[in-house]
Design a protein around this motif. Sequence first.
Motif, PDB file in Angstrom:
ATOM      1  N   GLU A 291      32.834   1.684 -38.106  1.00 27.99           N
ATOM      2  CA  GLU A 291      32.255   1.127 -39.339  1.00 27.99           C
ATOM      3  C   GLU A 291      31.844   2.228 -40.308  1.00 27.99           C
ATOM      4  O   GLU A 291      31.817   2.004 -41.522  1.00 27.99           O
ATOM      5  CB  GLU A 291      31.065   0.230 -39.022  1.00 27.99           C
ATOM      6  CG  GLU A 291      31.474  -1.115 -38.451  1.00 27.99           C
ATOM      7  CD  GLU A 291      30.284  -2.020 -38.176  1.00 27.99           C
ATOM      8  OE1 GLU A 291      29.160  -1.732 -38.658  1.00 27.99           O
ATOM      9  OE2 GLU A 291      30.492  -3.025 -37.467  1.00 27.99           O
ATOM     10  N   SER A 292      31.542   3.402 -39.806  1.00 24.75           N
ATOM     11  CA  SER A 292      31.178   4.531 -40.660  1.00 24.75           C
ATOM     12  C   SER A 292      32.393   5.320 -41.139  1.00 24.75           C
ATOM     13  O   SER A 292      32.243   6.366 -41.767  1.00 24.75           O
ATOM     14  CB  SER A 292      30.214   5.459 -39.918  1.00 24.75           C
ATOM     15  OG  SER A 292      28.995   4.795 -39.702  1.00 24.75           O
ATOM     16  N   GLY A 293      33.593   4.838 -40.801  1.00 32.63           N
ATOM     17  CA  GLY A 293      34.810   5.445 -41.325  1.00 32.63           C
ATOM     18  C   GLY A 293      35.378   6.585 -40.507  1.00 32.63           C
ATOM     19  O   GLY A 293      36.219   7.336 -41.002  1.00 32.63           O
ATOM     20  N   ASN A 294      34.947   6.719 -39.278  1.00 31.24           N
ATOM     21  CA  ASN A 294      35.449   7.792 -38.427  1.00 31.24           C
ATOM     22  C   ASN A 294      36.739   7.386 -37.725  1.00 31.24           C
ATOM     23  O   ASN A 294      36.968   6.211 -37.446  1.00 31.24           O
ATOM     24  CB  ASN A 294      34.389   8.177 -37.390  1.00 31.24           C
ATOM     25  CG  ASN A 294      33.166   8.756 -38.041  1.00 31.24           C
ATOM     26  OD1 ASN A 294      33.205   9.848 -38.594  1.00 31.24           O
ATOM     27  ND2 ASN A 294      32.069   8.016 -38.010  1.00 31.24           N
ATOM     28  N   GLU A 295      37.550   8.378 -37.407  1.00 31.89           N
ATOM     29  CA  GLU A 295      38.763   8.177 -36.616  1.00 31.89           C
ATOM     30  C   GLU A 295      38.313   8.180 -35.157  1.00 31.89           C
ATOM     31  O   GLU A 295      37.830   9.192 -34.654  1.00 31.89           O
ATOM     32  CB  GLU A 295      39.746   9.311 -36.890  1.00 31.89           C
ATOM     33  CG  GLU A 295      41.024   9.226 -36.113  1.00 31.89           C
ATOM     34  CD  GLU A 295      41.906  10.438 -36.333  1.00 31.89           C
ATOM     35  OE1 GLU A 295      42.648  10.786 -35.397  1.00 31.89           O
ATOM     36  OE2 GLU A 295      41.847  11.051 -37.419  1.00 31.89           O
ATOM     37  N   THR A 296      38.447   7.063 -34.495  1.00 30.24           N
ATOM     38  CA  THR A 296      37.843   6.889 -33.181  1.00 30.24           C
ATOM     39  C   THR A 296      38.863   6.459 -32.141  1.00 30.24           C
ATOM     40  O   THR A 296      39.693   5.599 -32.401  1.00 30.24           O
ATOM     41  CB  THR A 296      36.713   5.844 -33.259  1.00 30.24           C
ATOM     42  OG1 THR A 296      35.810   6.220 -34.302  1.00 30.24           O
ATOM     43  CG2 THR A 296      35.940   5.756 -31.962  1.00 30.24           C
ATOM     44  N   GLU A 297      38.771   7.071 -30.958  1.00 33.93           N
ATOM     45  CA  GLU A 297      39.612   6.692 -29.817  1.00 33.93           C
ATOM     46  C   GLU A 297      38.737   6.626 -28.585  1.00 33.93           C
ATOM     47  O   GLU A 297      37.907   7.498 -28.347  1.00 33.93           O
ATOM     48  CB  GLU A 297      40.728   7.704 -29.591  1.00 33.93           C
ATOM     49  CG  GLU A 297      41.596   7.372 -28.389  1.00 33.93           C
ATOM     50  CD  GLU A 297      42.707   8.367 -28.128  1.00 33.93           C
ATOM     51  OE1 GLU A 297      43.513   8.119 -27.221  1.00 33.93           O
ATOM     52  OE2 GLU A 297      42.770   9.399 -28.818  1.00 33.93           O
ATOM     53  N   LYS A 298      38.945   5.584 -27.795  1.00 32.83           N
ATOM     54  CA  LYS A 298      38.232   5.455 -26.524  1.00 32.83           C
ATOM     55  C   LYS A 298      39.250   5.557 -25.402  1.00 32.83           C
ATOM     56  O   LYS A 298      40.285   4.891 -25.419  1.00 32.83           O
ATOM     57  CB  LYS A 298      37.505   4.120 -26.444  1.00 32.83           C
ATOM     58  CG  LYS A 298      36.780   3.898 -25.121  1.00 32.83           C
ATOM     59  CD  LYS A 298      36.087   2.543 -25.122  1.00 32.83           C
ATOM     60  CE  LYS A 298      36.089   1.961 -23.737  1.00 32.83           C
ATOM     61  NZ  LYS A 298      35.673   0.576 -23.716  1.00 32.83           N
ATOM     62  N   ILE A 299      38.941   6.406 -24.426  1.00 26.77           N
ATOM     63  CA  ILE A 299      39.765   6.530 -23.233  1.00 26.77           C
ATOM     64  C   ILE A 299      38.954   5.973 -22.069  1.00 26.77           C
ATOM     65  O   ILE A 299      37.840   6.425 -21.798  1.00 26.77           O
ATOM     66  CB  ILE A 299      40.154   7.996 -22.966  1.00 26.77           C
ATOM     67  CG1 ILE A 299      41.040   8.522 -24.103  1.00 26.77           C
ATOM     68  CG2 ILE A 299      40.877   8.113 -21.614  1.00 26.77           C
ATOM     69  CD1 ILE A 299      41.396   9.987 -23.985  1.00 26.77           C
ATOM     70  N   PHE A 300      39.524   4.979 -21.428  1.00 27.29           N
ATOM     71  CA  PHE A 300      38.914   4.361 -20.256  1.00 27.29           C
ATOM     72  C   PHE A 300      39.488   5.090 -19.049  1.00 27.29           C
ATOM     73  O   PHE A 300      40.650   4.898 -18.691  1.00 27.29           O
ATOM     74  CB  PHE A 300      39.236   2.866 -20.252  1.00 27.29           C
ATOM     75  CG  PHE A 300      38.482   2.058 -19.253  1.00 27.29           C
ATOM     76  CD1 PHE A 300      37.100   2.027 -19.241  1.00 27.29           C
ATOM     77  CD2 PHE A 300      39.163   1.293 -18.326  1.00 27.29           C
ATOM     78  CE1 PHE A 300      36.400   1.262 -18.322  1.00 27.29           C
ATOM     79  CE2 PHE A 300      38.479   0.522 -17.398  1.00 27.29           C
ATOM     80  CZ  PHE A 300      37.096   0.507 -17.394  1.00 27.29           C
ATOM     81  N   LEU A 301      38.713   5.995 -18.468  1.00 27.85           N
ATOM     82  CA  LEU A 301      39.226   6.890 -17.426  1.00 27.85           C
ATOM     83  C   LEU A 301      39.802   6.144 -16.229  1.00 27.85           C
ATOM     84  O   LEU A 301      40.707   6.646 -15.565  1.00 27.85           O
ATOM     85  CB  LEU A 301      38.142   7.871 -16.979  1.00 27.85           C
ATOM     86  CG  LEU A 301      37.720   8.910 -18.010  1.00 27.85           C
ATOM     87  CD1 LEU A 301      36.645   9.829 -17.428  1.00 27.85           C
ATOM     88  CD2 LEU A 301      38.902   9.717 -18.506  1.00 27.85           C
ATOM     89  N   ARG A 302      39.315   4.945 -15.980  1.00 26.98           N
ATOM     90  CA  ARG A 302      39.852   4.159 -14.857  1.00 26.98           C
ATOM     91  C   ARG A 302      41.347   3.893 -15.018  1.00 26.98           C
ATOM     92  O   ARG A 302      42.073   3.768 -14.044  1.00 26.98           O
ATOM     93  CB  ARG A 302      39.086   2.853 -14.751  1.00 26.98           C
ATOM     94  CG  ARG A 302      39.605   1.951 -13.656  1.00 26.98           C
ATOM     95  CD  ARG A 302      38.885   0.636 -13.660  1.00 26.98           C
ATOM     96  NE  ARG A 302      39.855  -0.399 -13.316  1.00 26.98           N
ATOM     97  CZ  ARG A 302      39.559  -1.643 -13.181  1.00 26.98           C
ATOM     98  NH1 ARG A 302      38.330  -2.056 -13.385  1.00 26.98           N
ATOM     99  NH2 ARG A 302      40.480  -2.517 -12.860  1.00 26.98           N
ATOM    100  N   ASP A 303      41.799   3.817 -16.260  1.00 20.74           N
ATOM    101  CA  ASP A 303      43.212   3.548 -16.530  1.00 20.74           C
ATOM    102  C   ASP A 303      44.077   4.799 -16.454  1.00 20.74           C
ATOM    103  O   ASP A 303      45.281   4.725 -16.647  1.00 20.74           O
ATOM    104  CB  ASP A 303      43.373   2.925 -17.914  1.00 20.74           C
ATOM    105  CG  ASP A 303      42.823   1.518 -17.994  1.00 20.74           C
ATOM    106  OD1 ASP A 303      42.589   0.904 -16.934  1.00 20.74           O
ATOM    107  OD2 ASP A 303      42.618   1.034 -19.127  1.00 20.74           O
TER     108      ASP A 303
END
Length: 179
Positions: free
Chosen positions: A31-43
Amino acid sequence: MAKKVLILSSSPRRSGNSDLLCDEFMRGAVESGNETEKIFLRDKTVYYCTGCSTCSLYNKPCPQKDDAAGIIDKMVAADVIVMGTPVYFYTMSAQMKTLIDRCCGLYTEMKNKEFYFILAAAEADPRLMERTVDTFRGFLDCLENPVVGGVVYGTGVWHAGEIKGKPAMHEAYEMGKRV
């Protein structure tokens, strides 16, 4: 200015309490305009470090063929790294520690990063979670010019989803917005 935010969620449970807190942080950061990626380590497949010294002594890529190199490359490229973990027996998950141990070859490249720590535990007293934060800080002590931007303590939660409606959810969201 938008930042590259990498969220490392080490919960072994999809939608576990620490994973939900990571999602809220990500929602705020997006929402603040950042380039965001989430890595779910379980995967991901991340093998234990074998101590072969190929990376540290010979400055060559790790000979193990898994997902660690790609994740660590993303850590090097990120401006902000969020490390989310459930707290088991007063320390981080094995998934997170295994990834940290695999950073041996490129940790010197992780310069000037902003870090956030997200923890969820059955324990109600956040002071008892400080040893987990200290373990994260031990990793940061090996890096050049890291900054801790904040810590979210999701306390008093055990079963998946119990974090919903707790103040830590709002704290994670607001912290993400401030990135």
